[in-house]
Design a protein around this motif. Sequence first.
Motif, mmCIF file in Angstrom:
data_model
loop_
_atom_site.group_PDB
_atom_site.id
_atom_site.type_symbol
_atom_site.label_atom_id
_atom_site.label_comp_id
_atom_site.label_asym_id
_atom_site.label_seq_id
_atom_site.Cartn_x
_atom_site.Cartn_y
_atom_site.Cartn_z
ATOM 1 N N ASP A 1 0.700 4.216 -2.730
ATOM 2 C CA ASP A 1 0.529 5.620 -2.325
ATOM 3 C C ASP A 1 1.608 6.519 -2.932
ATOM 4 O O ASP A 1 1.402 7.728 -3.084
ATOM 5 C CB ASP A 1 0.575 5.742 -0.793
ATOM 6 C CG ASP A 1 -0.658 5.177 -0.125
ATOM 7 O OD1 ASP A 1 -1.681 4.983 -0.816
ATOM 8 O OD2 ASP A 1 -0.608 4.905 1.088
ATOM 9 N N ALA B 1 0.830 -1.210 0.000
ATOM 10 C CA ALA B 1 0.000 0.000 0.000
ATOM 11 C C ALA B 1 0.861 1.256 0.000
ATOM 12 O O ALA B 1 0.485 2.274 -0.598
ATOM 13 C CB ALA B 1 -0.925 -0.004 1.213
ATOM 14 N N ALA B 2 2.023 1.193 0.648
ATOM 15 C CA ALA B 2 2.914 2.357 0.662
ATOM 16 C C ALA B 2 3.481 2.639 -0.727
ATOM 17 O O ALA B 2 3.638 3.801 -1.124
ATOM 18 C CB ALA B 2 4.043 2.130 1.663
#
Length: 260
Positions: A249, A245-246
């Motif tokens: 992002d 998810a990082a």
Amino acid sequence: MEHTQTYDGPTDPGADRLVGSDRVLAVLKELARYPEGVGLEELTRAIGSPKPTVHRALGALRRAGLADQDGPGRYLLGDEFLRIAFAHHEARPDHVRVRPFLEALAARFGETAHYAVLDGREVVYRAKVDPPSGAVRLTSTVGGRNPAHTTAVGKLLLARELTTLADVEAWIGADPLIRLTPNSRCTAAELHAELTLTRERGYGVDDQENETGIHCLALPVYLTSPSTPSGAVSVSALAYRSPLAALVDALDDIRALLPS
């Protein structure tokens, strides 16, 4: 994709029936697996051909400078093979052009960056840059391969070619897709759904599908055409350290570092 394991491709059931140039090439490829050298007996077992025929193949390779023999009598790739391989690799324009961008990605995220192209059912890594310091370095290699369906770069590039379920089924054909982890998408329906999602979002992911504990995010690069990707760049990370998810992002940051 782009990870700590090396995928060696499917086993050839006809390896024990190799003849002529096929046998010479099989011996050459097998030598590449032994950077410290390999004895004739071990090489013969690996190739699955009679010792005299493997020995003749080695003789042909040695005469061409593509194989050599060290002091203890073990065989290894010859200097001429290495000269040809490195000269060819260094002359590739995509390798030269993409490396600065991989260096920027590795420095920015502290993770390994790769550039890969699609080759049939596999991806081939044309360039790799490890982080400058402080991180675990992956053992992937330039020239190494992995299955396209388990890698972020592979699925990204396949998404352009396989737009329907029928396309995916034809691409898989009679050879089942290898399952490297429990997360690997190995059925036509699973892969079609994943490729459809990849096209919609414009990037590819490998959520521990090629190797447990490692995931990747990939974006296309257009080095030779404004509309057709020459390949894909990925950031590969250890899951415990850099959540997927990082990376998602940080898409805008990754795009900003890629060639325009």
